[in-house]
Design a protein around this motif. Structure first.
Motif, short mmCIF file in Angstrom:
data_model
loop_
_atom_site.label_atom_id
_atom_site.label_comp_id
_atom_site.label_asym_id
_atom_site.label_seq_id
_atom_site.Cartn_x
_atom_site.Cartn_y
_atom_site.Cartn_z
N GLY A 1 0.72 -1.13 0.04
CA GLY A 1 0.08 -0.12 0.09
C GLY A 1 0.88 1.31 0.23
N GLY B 1 -4.43 1.94 -2.68
CA GLY B 1 -3.31 2.16 -1.74
C GLY B 1 -3.67 2.65 -0.66
N VAL C 1 -3.18 0.59 2.99
CA VAL C 1 -2.29 0.83 4.22
C VAL C 1 -3.09 0.92 5.56
CG1 VAL C 1 -1.49 3.00 5.13
CG2 VAL C 1 -1.08 2.32 2.92
N ILE D 1 2.32 1.75 -3.28
CA ILE D 1 1.32 2.49 -4.38
C ILE D 1 1.19 3.72 -4.31
CG2 ILE D 1 -1.25 2.00 -5.12
CD1 ILE D 1 -0.91 -0.92 -4.51
N LEU D 2 0.94 4.08 -2.81
CA LEU D 2 0.75 5.58 -2.66
C LEU D 2 2.03 6.49 -2.83
CD1 LEU D 2 -0.86 5.56 0.78
CD2 LEU D 2 -1.87 5.91 -1.45
N PHE E 1 -6.13 3.63 -8.17
CA PHE E 1 -4.83 3.15 -7.53
C PHE E 1 -4.73 3.92 -6.20
CE2 PHE E 1 -3.63 0.92 -11.41
CZ PHE E 1 -3.34 -0.20 -10.78
N LEU E 2 -5.14 5.03 -6.08
CA LEU E 2 -5.11 6.03 -4.79
C LEU E 2 -6.13 5.52 -3.83
CD1 LEU E 2 -3.73 8.36 -3.64
CD2 LEU E 2 -5.62 9.67 -4.21
#
Length: 130
Positions: free
Chosen positions: A15, A110, A114, A18-19, A106-107
């Motif tokens: 996560g 992510g 998390v 990705i962020l 994707f945001l």
């Protein structure tokens, strides 16, 4: 217990990765200026799967300098008409057309990874042992 903690750390790291990738890809939007750009032509490149791929060539006026940029992040039709689009541009970070559905998706993924990683890492599930 160690398997659960390891899984939580892996989910948390994925996560975070990705962020971080979404942050890096949105730097032109964050630090750039919103500019009207004209599509003045196309640039072609030989592709492995297709015969040719056509990229738009943008011309924009940034701080009284005329800049021509080929956007290789998206392809267009070879018979594209000259038109005007809004883009974000910064000399250091480049050109971006703005947030897309893929970036937003994707945001969200992510952020969820998390949060789930942190919850799994710091919550204790007690298992009834006999």
């Amino acid at each position: 217990m160690i398997i659960k903690k390891s899984f939580a750390v892996v989910i948390l790291l994925i996560g975070a990765f990705i962020l971080f990738a979404m942050y890096k890809s949105s730097l032109p939007i964050i630090y750039g200026t919103k500019i009207k750009a004209e599509i003045i032509g196309i640039d072609s490149a030989k592709s492995r799967r297709f015969n040719y791929v056509y990229y738009p060539v943008f011309q924009l006026n940034h701080k009284n300098n005329i800049i021509k940029i080929t956007d290789k992040s998206s392809s267009v039709d070879k018979n594209i008409k000259k038109s005007e689009v809004t883009v974000y541009y910064d000399r250091k970070y480049g050109l971006s057309k703005g947030f897309t559905v893929v970036t937003t998706t994707f945001l969200i993924i992510g952020l969820l990874m998390v949060v789930l990683g942190i919850l799994a890492l710091f919550t204790l599930f007690k298992v009834n042992q006999k």
